[in-house]
Design a protein around this motif. Structure first.
Motif, PDB file in Angstrom:
ATOM      1  N   ALA A 294      19.250 -49.859  37.661  1.00 21.83           N
ATOM      2  CA  ALA A 294      19.972 -51.101  37.389  1.00 21.83           C
ATOM      3  C   ALA A 294      19.202 -51.906  36.347  1.00 21.83           C
ATOM      4  CB  ALA A 294      20.122 -51.909  38.679  1.00 21.83           C
ATOM      5  N   LEU A 295      19.912 -52.446  35.381  1.00 21.86           N
ATOM      6  CA  LEU A 295      19.281 -53.223  34.323  1.00 21.86           C
ATOM      7  C   LEU A 295      18.601 -54.444  34.931  1.00 21.86           C
ATOM      8  CD1 LEU A 295      19.115 -53.036  31.201  1.00 21.86           C
ATOM      9  CD2 LEU A 295      20.972 -54.701  31.132  1.00 21.86           C
ATOM     10  N   SER A 296      17.310 -54.586  34.669  1.00 24.11           N
ATOM     11  CA  SER A 296      16.550 -55.675  35.282  1.00 24.11           C
ATOM     12  C   SER A 296      16.457 -56.872  34.345  1.00 24.11           C
ATOM     13  CB  SER A 296      15.131 -55.207  35.636  1.00 24.11           C
ATOM     14  OG  SER A 296      14.377 -54.974  34.454  1.00 24.11           O
ATOM     15  N   LEU A 297      16.060 -57.998  34.910  1.00 22.24           N
ATOM     16  CA  LEU A 297      15.894 -59.224  34.135  1.00 22.24           C
ATOM     17  C   LEU A 297      14.796 -59.045  33.089  1.00 22.24           C
ATOM     18  CD1 LEU A 297      17.193 -62.018  34.126  1.00 22.24           C
ATOM     19  CD2 LEU A 297      15.359 -62.818  35.606  1.00 22.24           C
ATOM     20  N   GLY A 331      24.817 -58.592  38.109  1.00 20.94           N
ATOM     21  CA  GLY A 331      24.175 -59.346  39.187  1.00 20.94           C
ATOM     22  C   GLY A 331      22.774 -59.785  38.827  1.00 20.94           C
ATOM     23  N   GLU A 332      22.051 -58.906  38.103  1.00 24.19           N
ATOM     24  CA  GLU A 332      20.687 -59.225  37.715  1.00 24.19           C
ATOM     25  C   GLU A 332      20.638 -60.346  36.675  1.00 24.19           C
ATOM     26  OE1 GLU A 332      17.359 -58.125  38.093  1.00 24.19           O
ATOM     27  OE2 GLU A 332      17.999 -57.346  40.026  1.00 24.19           O
ATOM     28  N   ILE A 333      21.576 -60.328  35.738  1.00 21.74           N
ATOM     29  CA  ILE A 333      21.469 -61.243  34.592  1.00 21.74           C
ATOM     30  C   ILE A 333      22.574 -62.298  34.566  1.00 21.74           C
ATOM     31  CG2 ILE A 333      20.290 -59.537  33.191  1.00 21.74           C
ATOM     32  CD1 ILE A 333      22.844 -58.855  31.821  1.00 21.74           C
ATOM     33  N   ALA A 334      23.342 -62.388  35.664  1.00 20.61           N
ATOM     34  CA  ALA A 334      24.454 -63.345  35.698  1.00 20.61           C
ATOM     35  C   ALA A 334      23.977 -64.767  35.443  1.00 20.61           C
ATOM     36  CB  ALA A 334      25.177 -63.263  37.041  1.00 20.61           C
ATOM     37  N   GLU A 335      22.806 -65.114  35.995  1.00 22.42           N
ATOM     38  CA  GLU A 335      22.314 -66.477  35.824  1.00 22.42           C
ATOM     39  C   GLU A 335      22.092 -66.792  34.347  1.00 22.42           C
ATOM     40  OE1 GLU A 335      18.692 -69.397  37.388  1.00 22.42           O
ATOM     41  OE2 GLU A 335      18.869 -67.353  38.149  1.00 22.42           O
ATOM     42  N   LEU A 336      21.542 -65.816  33.607  1.00 25.80           N
ATOM     43  CA  LEU A 336      21.359 -66.011  32.171  1.00 25.80           C
ATOM     44  C   LEU A 336      22.702 -66.160  31.474  1.00 25.80           C
ATOM     45  CD1 LEU A 336      18.578 -63.390  31.263  1.00 25.80           C
ATOM     46  CD2 LEU A 336      18.306 -65.840  31.627  1.00 25.80           C
ATOM     47  N   ALA A 337      23.674 -65.345  31.885  1.00 28.77           N
ATOM     48  CA  ALA A 337      24.991 -65.385  31.252  1.00 28.77           C
ATOM     49  C   ALA A 337      25.698 -66.707  31.537  1.00 28.77           C
ATOM     50  CB  ALA A 337      25.836 -64.213  31.740  1.00 28.77           C
ATOM     51  N   GLN A 343      24.932 -63.614  25.619  1.00 31.94           N
ATOM     52  CA  GLN A 343      26.368 -63.454  25.401  1.00 31.94           C
ATOM     53  C   GLN A 343      26.728 -62.021  25.796  1.00 31.94           C
ATOM     54  OE1 GLN A 343      28.106 -66.070  24.701  1.00 31.94           O
ATOM     55  NE2 GLN A 343      26.351 -67.374  24.292  1.00 31.94           N
ATOM     56  N   LEU A 344      27.192 -61.866  27.030  1.00 35.78           N
ATOM     57  CA  LEU A 344      27.329 -60.547  27.642  1.00 35.78           C
ATOM     58  C   LEU A 344      28.761 -60.023  27.554  1.00 35.78           C
ATOM     59  CD1 LEU A 344      25.941 -58.319  29.327  1.00 35.78           C
ATOM     60  CD2 LEU A 344      26.564 -59.626  31.376  1.00 35.78           C
ATOM     61  N   LYS A 345      28.879 -58.752  27.115  1.00 27.79           N
ATOM     62  CA  LYS A 345      30.169 -58.070  27.091  1.00 27.79           C
ATOM     63  C   LYS A 345      30.050 -56.732  27.819  1.00 27.79           C
ATOM     64  CE  LYS A 345      31.870 -60.015  22.712  1.00 27.79           C
ATOM     65  NZ  LYS A 345      32.444 -59.675  21.381  1.00 27.79           N
ATOM     66  N   ILE A 346      31.196 -56.221  28.269  1.00 29.81           N
ATOM     67  CA  ILE A 346      31.232 -54.940  28.972  1.00 29.81           C
ATOM     68  C   ILE A 346      32.182 -54.007  28.236  1.00 29.81           C
ATOM     69  CG2 ILE A 346      31.592 -53.768  31.170  1.00 29.81           C
ATOM     70  CD1 ILE A 346      29.480 -55.917  31.357  1.00 29.81           C
ATOM     71  N   LEU A 347      31.707 -52.798  27.934  1.00 29.78           N
ATOM     72  CA  LEU A 347      32.537 -51.812  27.251  1.00 29.78           C
ATOM     73  C   LEU A 347      32.685 -50.567  28.125  1.00 29.78           C
ATOM     74  CD1 LEU A 347      34.058 -50.564  24.880  1.00 29.78           C
ATOM     75  CD2 LEU A 347      31.853 -49.910  23.895  1.00 29.78           C
ATOM     76  N   ASN A 348      33.917 -50.269  28.526  1.00 28.78           N
ATOM     77  CA  ASN A 348      34.244 -49.004  29.185  1.00 28.78           C
ATOM     78  C   ASN A 348      35.052 -48.177  28.200  1.00 28.78           C
ATOM     79  OD1 ASN A 348      34.671 -50.682  32.327  1.00 28.78           O
ATOM     80  ND2 ASN A 348      32.971 -49.396  31.712  1.00 28.78           N
ATOM     81  N   LEU A 349      34.557 -47.013  27.849  1.00 35.47           N
ATOM     82  CA  LEU A 349      35.227 -46.182  26.861  1.00 35.47           C
ATOM     83  C   LEU A 349      36.478 -45.536  27.443  1.00 35.47           C
ATOM     84  CD1 LEU A 349      32.079 -44.518  25.288  1.00 35.47           C
ATOM     85  CD2 LEU A 349      33.440 -46.379  24.359  1.00 35.47           C
ATOM     86  N   PRO A 350      37.471 -45.214  26.599  1.00 36.58           N
ATOM     87  CA  PRO A 350      38.729 -44.618  27.081  1.00 36.58           C
ATOM     88  C   PRO A 350      38.495 -43.280  27.789  1.00 36.58           C
ATOM     89  CG  PRO A 350      38.933 -45.358  24.806  1.00 36.58           C
ATOM     90  CD  PRO A 350      37.484 -45.471  25.158  1.00 36.58           C
ATOM     91  N   ASN A 351      39.354 -43.013  28.751  1.00 37.86           N
ATOM     92  CA  ASN A 351      39.355 -41.741  29.480  1.00 37.86           C
ATOM     93  C   ASN A 351      38.059 -41.476  30.231  1.00 37.86           C
ATOM     94  OD1 ASN A 351      41.952 -41.152  28.362  1.00 37.86           O
ATOM     95  ND2 ASN A 351      40.946 -40.422  26.495  1.00 37.86           N
ATOM     96  N   GLY A 352      37.344 -42.540  30.575  1.00 38.58           N
ATOM     97  CA  GLY A 352      36.154 -42.389  31.396  1.00 38.58           C
ATOM     98  C   GLY A 352      34.992 -41.716  30.711  1.00 38.58           C
ATOM     99  N   LYS A 353      34.982 -41.638  29.393  1.00 36.13           N
ATOM    100  CA  LYS A 353      33.922 -40.934  28.680  1.00 36.13           C
ATOM    101  C   LYS A 353      32.679 -41.810  28.539  1.00 36.13           C
ATOM    102  CE  LYS A 353      36.942 -37.962  25.887  1.00 36.13           C
ATOM    103  NZ  LYS A 353      37.311 -37.531  24.518  1.00 36.13           N
ATOM    104  N   ASN A 410      30.850 -69.877  40.649  1.00 32.70           N
ATOM    105  CA  ASN A 410      29.533 -69.663  40.053  1.00 32.70           C
ATOM    106  C   ASN A 410      29.429 -70.151  38.622  1.00 32.70           C
ATOM    107  OD1 ASN A 410      28.415 -68.390  42.327  1.00 32.70           O
ATOM    108  ND2 ASN A 410      29.348 -66.445  41.765  1.00 32.70           N
ATOM    109  N   ILE A 411      30.551 -70.526  38.015  1.00 32.64           N
ATOM    110  CA  ILE A 411      30.532 -70.974  36.618  1.00 32.64           C
ATOM    111  C   ILE A 411      30.129 -72.436  36.573  1.00 32.64           C
ATOM    112  CG2 ILE A 411      31.850 -71.192  34.490  1.00 32.64           C
ATOM    113  CD1 ILE A 411      33.728 -69.026  35.514  1.00 32.64           C
ATOM    114  N   ALA A 412      28.926 -72.682  36.070  1.00 28.83           N
ATOM    115  CA  ALA A 412      28.398 -74.044  36.069  1.00 28.83           C
ATOM    116  C   ALA A 412      28.960 -74.884  34.930  1.00 28.83           C
ATOM    117  CB  ALA A 412      26.870 -74.001  35.988  1.00 28.83           C
ATOM    118  N   ASN A 413      29.168 -74.274  33.772  1.00 30.37           N
ATOM    119  CA  ASN A 413      29.647 -75.016  32.613  1.00 30.37           C
ATOM    120  C   ASN A 413      31.105 -75.407  32.803  1.00 30.37           C
ATOM    121  OD1 ASN A 413      31.100 -74.910  29.796  1.00 30.37           O
ATOM    122  ND2 ASN A 413      28.973 -75.467  29.399  1.00 30.37           N
ATOM    123  N   SER A 414      31.394 -76.701  32.707  1.00 32.94           N
ATOM    124  CA  SER A 414      32.738 -77.191  33.014  1.00 32.94           C
ATOM    125  C   SER A 414      33.778 -76.677  32.017  1.00 32.94           C
ATOM    126  CB  SER A 414      32.754 -78.723  33.045  1.00 32.94           C
ATOM    127  OG  SER A 414      32.340 -79.248  31.792  1.00 32.94           O
TER     128      SER A 414
END
Length: 647
Positions: A294-297, A331-337, A343-353, A410-414
């Motif tokens: 798991a990606l750590s802080l 979960g590890e870096i949510a507080e930073l985000a 500035q966190l993004k998630i990329l899932n490639l097509p067809n599960g690759k 959990n979103i602190a910024n209004s």
């Protein structure tokens, strides 16, 4: 009293956490130039900047006086302070636990330093051994796997130092101990061999495996990853934790990626060794891998020191395991985000690759386009929550709502929270726009902080009109607007290279300065800019400030309100240091205030209209204020940070 000696682990941790740009920026105004930063040298007098700071190398150098060093040396030289004083000060600032060495421990320290050097040496020798074995007859299976299955070129194989661990139980042991005369204890401490449980002696940790060297940021081999070429489990085997290697603090390929991360101002994190290798082979040289954990802080902070905008894309496999890995990483870096520190993004490639598989059938440009359009982590999590759910079913609707509420809390910024409340309300309304106000009210009621009071909803109209749901409504609207306009004018006056961009932005958005004294100054600027035919290019007016000051001699009352804009103090310098972002934020603030005014105007008209007596006007006002609300949401989506964070 003798000051105790600092433990080397403390010094190394301070070097790791104290980013050189962050440290030097407190003393020198730095401007980004390419991948480095420049400023006026604090060690000698100069008018043109010759002082450079490399975030990638964590070093500074002055071309004028040849001053050079790291963050610790900079503070020592500038303040004429001792090494221990500076390290302790930085340790307090970056919250590094301080460990000291008593005099009797110093001999042990020297032994440990000698041990580390021996470990680096034996690991480098082992890497050469594995690379040589790959070219021998026994390594042909591994070599064929790299070329055929992984489609890697010879250049890439050499760049990453890929090798092969022979199948014998003591092949590496005999080579290093009997031929090279390294002590067996050093090999064991390096994680290369293990003692036999019975009969004495040692055996190799890696046998009949494709070998992947793991390097530190300086490019030194500190461990190995081994992939099986048979059905043996585990498929991937990493070196154990050692004096040099900690999985939670190491990223594969960071030594090669740090330059690309700095140049592209962002990083891509993948799960596997070969995903990172394939991306680098395809020219995507800002990719690192998380070593199967798991990606750590600590790993995230290590990446972020090389990117100014703190952009991070997690490209984990789209299967269940990959999704779980992404969830753990978040979960590890949510507080930073949540704080906007990444500035966190998630990329899932097509067809599960995974990335390696995807690049076998697609171009690097295809992958780059997917990276560009990867969803923000909050959008990705919302999609995970509603995936495979039928919101027309009461049970699914209730469960999804509960999970969304948990996320929104959990979103602190209004500003960010308001945007996602509206976004989730649209999802829950199932396309019926009449239900959106009610869904907003219900969500706000459920995410209310403890102790907050909400009156029982009377109607959807009242919900839309309450201060609780007014989008991004700022209690200090005038003060924030005044600061934004003043900052934009100050940047225009003191940063000639930004003048054309500011004019273009104002014209494109059809924005005017709202405050009279700012509007008056802007009118004078435009008059000076366009009266003189030779200075129609506003970026080439070096004497603009002096001409304005002369021009304002006859307007003493107005001059009193704007004279501070002609000067830059230390605080102003820090504000305009991030000029492009600040210009964006200031423009967005002005735009936001205008949209807010129109939004409230149409909302008030809608509330005052009887839907039964004037249904068409009622619907028209509703569409008008809802259109303004959508524009507000788009601003939030574009800037991804609170205006107050920059202004």
């Amino acid at each position: 009293m003798q000051i105790p000696r600092l433990h080397p682990d403390t010094i190394e941790e301070v070097k790791l956490r104290a980013d050189i740009v962050d440290v030097i920026s407190e003393y020198v105004v730095l401007r980004k130039r390419g991948k480095d930063f420049v400023g006026l040298c604090p060690f000698h007098d100069e008018k043109s900047p010759s002082f450079t700071v490399s975030q990638t190398k964590q070093m500074y150098y002055c071309f004028g006086c040849q001053a050079a060093g790291n963050a610790i040396k900079f503070v020592m030289e500038l303040g004429k302070r001792s090494f221990i004083d500076v390290v302790l000060d930085l340790a307090r600032r970056y919250q590094v636990p301080v460990q000291t060495l008593e005099p009797e421990q110093r001999q042990e320290l020297q032994r440990q330093l000698s041990l580390r050097e021996q470990l680096y040496e034996v690991l480098a020798t082992s890497a050469q051994f594995y690379q040589h074995a790959l070219r021998q007859s026994q390594g042909q299976k591994a070599f064929q796997y790299l070329q055929s299955n992984r489609q890697l070129k010879e250049e890439t194989i050499q760049q990453f130092g890929l090798g092969y661990a022979p199948a014998g139980w003591e092949t590496l042991y005999r080579y290093l101990v009997q031929d090279k005369h390294y002590p067996a204890q050093i090999l064991e401490k390096a994680g290369l061999i293990k003692p036999r449980k019975e009969g004495g002696g040692y055996y190799d940790v890696f046998r009949d495996r494709l070998m992947i060297p793991i390097r530190d940021v300086q490019g030194r081999v500190i461990a190995f990853g081994g992939r099986t070429l048979t059905d043996e489990q585990p498929k991937y085997l990493n070196s154990p934790e050692t004096e040099l290697f900690s999985k939670g603090k190491t990223l594969f390929a960071l030594d090669r990626a740090k330059g690309g991360i700095s140049q592209l101002d962002g990083a891509v994190v993948v799960e596997g060794y070969f995903d990172a290798i394939a991306l680098h082979a395809a020219g995507i040289n800002n990719a690192v891998a998380s070593l199967g954990t798991a990606l750590s802080l600590e790993q995230v902070r290590l990446i972020l020191r090389y990117t100014e905008s703190k952009q991070l894309v997690l490209n984990f496999d789209a299967d269940k395991a990959g999704t779980n890995a992404a969830e753990r990483a978040i979960g590890e870096i949510a507080e930073l985000a949540y704080k906007g520190e990444v500035q966190l993004k998630i990329l899932n490639l097509p067809n599960g690759k995974d990335a390696d598989e995807y690049l076998h059938s697609h171009t690097p440009e295809d992958y780059g386009e997917l990276l560009k359009n990867a969803p923000l982590w909050l959008d990705w999590q919302i999609q995970q929550i509603i995936q495979d759910r039928d919101l027309k079913q009461a049970t699914d609707f209730q469960q999804v709502t509960q999970q969304l509420v948990k996320l929104l809390k959990n979103i602190a910024n209004s500003d960010t929270r308001n945007y996602y409340v509206s976004y989730c309300a649209e999802i829950l309304s199932l396309g019926d726009t009449r239900l959106i106000p009610l869904r907003v009210e219900n969500l706000l009621t459920q995410i209310a902080p403890v102790g907050a009071t909400y009156t029982k909803p009377v109607s959807a109209k009242k919900a839309w009109g309450s201060s609780k749901v007014s989008h991004s409504q700022l209690p200090t609207e005038r003060s924030l607007l005044e600061h934004a306009e003043a900052l934009l004018l100050r940047i225009y006056l003191h940063c000639p290279e930004q003048r054309q961009a500011i004019i273009a932005e104002l014209e494109e958005r059809d924005l005017q300065f709202s405050l009279s004294h700012h509007r008056f100054l802007w009118q004078q600027i435009l008059e000076i800019s366009f009266d003189d035919a030779e200075t129609r290019n506003v970026a080439s007016q070096p004497d603009l400030i002096s001409r304005l000051q002369d021009h304002f001699l006859e307007f003493s009352s107005e001059m009193g309100l704007i004279s501070h804009l002609f000067h830059v103090n230390e605080k102003n310098q820090k504000e305009i240091l991030r000029t492009p972002q600040v210009v964006q934020a200031a423009i967005a603030c002005m735009d936001l205030v205008m949209l807010e005014k129109r939004y409230r105007h149409f909302l008030e008209l809608w509330q005052q209209t009887d839907p039964e007596a004037e249904p068409e006007r009622y619907q028209s006002y509703y569409q008008a204020f809802y259109a303004e609300k959508i524009k507000l949401q788009k601003i939030d989506r574009q800037r991804l940070f609170s205006i107050t964070d920059l202004l």
